[in-house]
Design a protein around this motif. Structure first.
Motif, PDB file in Angstrom:
ATOM      1  N   ARG A  17      -6.250   2.853   6.035  1.00 41.40           N
ATOM      2  CA  ARG A  17      -5.934   1.556   6.653  1.00 41.40           C
ATOM      3  C   ARG A  17      -6.792   1.307   7.894  1.00 41.40           C
ATOM      4  O   ARG A  17      -7.226   0.183   8.142  1.00 41.40           O
ATOM      5  CB  ARG A  17      -4.440   1.486   7.002  1.00 41.40           C
ATOM      6  CG  ARG A  17      -4.037   0.139   7.586  1.00 41.40           C
ATOM      7  CD  ARG A  17      -2.554  -0.088   7.520  1.00 41.40           C
ATOM      8  NE  ARG A  17      -1.779   0.996   8.102  1.00 41.40           N
ATOM      9  CZ  ARG A  17      -1.613   1.201   9.406  1.00 41.40           C
ATOM     10  NH1 ARG A  17      -2.184   0.399  10.286  1.00 41.40           N
ATOM     11  NH2 ARG A  17      -0.876   2.208   9.833  1.00 41.40           N
ATOM     12  N   TYR A  58       1.078  -7.520   9.819  1.00 41.41           N
ATOM     13  CA  TYR A  58       2.039  -6.452   9.540  1.00 41.41           C
ATOM     14  C   TYR A  58       3.411  -6.933   9.954  1.00 41.41           C
ATOM     15  O   TYR A  58       3.573  -7.447  11.058  1.00 41.41           O
ATOM     16  CB  TYR A  58       1.648  -5.181  10.303  1.00 41.41           C
ATOM     17  CG  TYR A  58       0.289  -4.700   9.863  1.00 41.41           C
ATOM     18  CD1 TYR A  58       0.170  -3.810   8.802  1.00 41.41           C
ATOM     19  CD2 TYR A  58      -0.867  -5.197  10.458  1.00 41.41           C
ATOM     20  CE1 TYR A  58      -1.076  -3.405   8.355  1.00 41.41           C
ATOM     21  CE2 TYR A  58      -2.119  -4.802  10.011  1.00 41.41           C
ATOM     22  CZ  TYR A  58      -2.221  -3.909   8.961  1.00 41.41           C
ATOM     23  OH  TYR A  58      -3.449  -3.524   8.508  1.00 41.41           O
ATOM     24  N   GLU A  62       2.742  -0.924   4.372  1.00 38.59           N
ATOM     25  CA  GLU A  62       2.319   0.452   4.078  1.00 38.59           C
ATOM     26  C   GLU A  62       3.605   1.253   3.963  1.00 38.59           C
ATOM     27  O   GLU A  62       4.230   1.577   4.970  1.00 38.59           O
ATOM     28  CB  GLU A  62       1.429   0.981   5.211  1.00 38.59           C
ATOM     29  CG  GLU A  62       0.869   2.359   4.927  1.00 38.59           C
ATOM     30  CD  GLU A  62       0.228   2.983   6.152  1.00 38.59           C
ATOM     31  OE1 GLU A  62      -0.453   2.257   6.911  1.00 38.59           O
ATOM     32  OE2 GLU A  62       0.463   4.191   6.373  1.00 38.59           O
ATOM     33  N   GLU A  69      -8.303  -2.394   8.435  1.00 33.53           N
ATOM     34  CA  GLU A  69      -7.340  -3.291   9.071  1.00 33.53           C
ATOM     35  C   GLU A  69      -8.012  -4.291  10.019  1.00 33.53           C
ATOM     36  O   GLU A  69      -7.455  -5.342  10.291  1.00 33.53           O
ATOM     37  CB  GLU A  69      -6.228  -2.504   9.773  1.00 33.53           C
ATOM     38  CG  GLU A  69      -6.704  -1.684  10.942  1.00 33.53           C
ATOM     39  CD  GLU A  69      -5.604  -0.810  11.530  1.00 33.53           C
ATOM     40  OE1 GLU A  69      -4.453  -0.868  11.049  1.00 33.53           O
ATOM     41  OE2 GLU A  69      -5.895  -0.048  12.468  1.00 33.53           O
ATOM     42  N   LEU A  71       0.876  -1.175   0.000  1.00 38.66           N
ATOM     43  CA  LEU A  71       0.000   0.000   0.000  1.00 38.66           C
ATOM     44  C   LEU A  71       0.914   1.227   0.000  1.00 38.66           C
ATOM     45  O   LEU A  71       1.675   1.436   0.938  1.00 38.66           O
ATOM     46  CB  LEU A  71      -0.883  -0.014   1.243  1.00 38.66           C
ATOM     47  CG  LEU A  71      -1.977   1.047   1.295  1.00 38.66           C
ATOM     48  CD1 LEU A  71      -3.007   0.804   0.201  1.00 38.66           C
ATOM     49  CD2 LEU A  71      -2.662   1.037   2.657  1.00 38.66           C
ATOM     50  N   SER A  72       0.842   1.990  -1.077  1.00 36.26           N
ATOM     51  CA  SER A  72       1.738   3.133  -1.173  1.00 36.26           C
ATOM     52  C   SER A  72       0.995   4.346  -1.740  1.00 36.26           C
ATOM     53  O   SER A  72      -0.206   4.280  -2.014  1.00 36.26           O
ATOM     54  CB  SER A  72       2.938   2.759  -2.040  1.00 36.26           C
ATOM     55  OG  SER A  72       3.939   3.754  -1.939  1.00 36.26           O
ATOM     56  N   LYS A 111      -2.959   7.395   3.586  1.00 28.34           N
ATOM     57  CA  LYS A 111      -2.807   5.940   3.674  1.00 28.34           C
ATOM     58  C   LYS A 111      -3.226   5.407   5.043  1.00 28.34           C
ATOM     59  O   LYS A 111      -3.938   4.420   5.146  1.00 28.34           O
ATOM     60  CB  LYS A 111      -1.350   5.522   3.417  1.00 28.34           C
ATOM     61  CG  LYS A 111      -0.850   5.804   2.019  1.00 28.34           C
ATOM     62  CD  LYS A 111       0.540   5.217   1.783  1.00 28.34           C
ATOM     63  CE  LYS A 111       1.671   6.021   2.417  1.00 28.34           C
ATOM     64  NZ  LYS A 111       1.878   7.355   1.811  1.00 28.34           N
TER      65      LYS A 111
END
Lengths: 194, 194
Positions: B21, B34, B101, B25, B9-10, B17
């Motif tokens: 999330r 993660y 991320e 999440e 995820l960028s 971002k």
């Protein structure tokens, strides 16, 4: 009951709009309706006026353009095709979400007239992939294929004019993304009116 | 059990971002994990080695780079931060879908090393909107803001390197689009192994 959404589904020819639509058009949560287009071409066998198309004369079509009665229109091989605003409004006022699956030029016209439209642009995973699809679809002379490709490359420049971009790498995923976009906009619209 | 996905995820800094999330999440269907990063910066009060970060020396970090043990790394204000490949592999082998991320530069490094990664790029609705967000976030000197903006404009050029583009006009919709993308890829992966 609140007014339905206007959803524009567009993208370069050959990108797979029709295939994607087949995956989501039966999803009842989307509450979709398709407006009947107006055309100057002659009805084919079995086509019903007011159902398949509103068949009309070139004179009446030109008159409709002049009066601003068309949300968008375009000419293909000598015939005119357009979307009557009244049809779209009738369906939206019934609470239906109207989906217009249209070419890039038509989509721009609709966006100008209806800035609140949910505009979705389908892009190919790559221009190479689009070329493969255009070549694979039917055997056309190289000249026509080159025309299609150069038109598609031009149409890709329209990406920034759309609210949502969906890549058609996998038609099922593309359909699911469109469902997600439409459902969220239905939710936002419902909250607005509370 | 099949191997988990690697999800990148960028997007440019300031695009939201983290906010997005937070919406997805906790969605258990995504089965996310993660990975813990490695850093050369000193632990802050309460930070636990191996949980918040793997804290290490600059020498060990350089050694890890040389040995190819990092999926990506970057330097920020004199400290190094990186993603140990072993950690990502451990989680994926447990069947977890690992979400990274990360900044645009790091994302490119990961894509080179893992071409099967699900890369998602978050874009702002417009550069004007991104500027508003960057200016609104904290009071920074104009020079820093200009640096951020020019960096973001450069990062936007990376769009074609990503498999999926999601516009963050509405963080909840952006999160739903990401969920849709991940769920569909989980489904595709499951079908592949049958």
């Amino acid at each position: 009951m609140h007014k339905g959404l206007l959803i524009i589904l567009s993208g370069p020819s050959g990108v797979g709009k029709g295939t994607i639509r087949k995956y989501f058009e039966k999803d009842e949560r989307l509450n979709l309706a398709y407006s009947t287009s107006m055309t100057t071409r002659k009805p084919r066998d079995g086509e019903v006026d007011g159902k398949d198309y509103f068949f009309t004369s070139k004179e009446n079509f030109q008159e409709a353009i002049k009066k601003g009665e068309l949300l968008e229109y375009a000419e293909f091989v000598g015939n005119f095709y357009g979307t009557p605003l009244s049809e779209v409004e009738r369906l939206r006022n019934e609470g239906k979400n109207v989906l217009l699956e249209i070419e890039v030029q038509g989509a721009l016209q609709v966006q100008e007239k209806c800035p609140d439209a949910i505009s979705i642009f389908i892009i190919p995973p790559s221009m190479e992939e689009l070329e493969k699809r255009i070549r694979g679809r039917k055997s056309e002379p190289e000249e026509i294929i080159q025309q299609r490709l150069s038109k598609a490359a031009n149409e890709m420049k329209m990406v920034p004019n759309y609210k949502y971009i969906v890549c058609n790498d996998d038609p099922k995923l593309a359909a699911e993304l469109i469902e997600t976009i439409v459902l969220r906009n239905i939710e936002l619209e419902a909250n607005k009116e509370v």
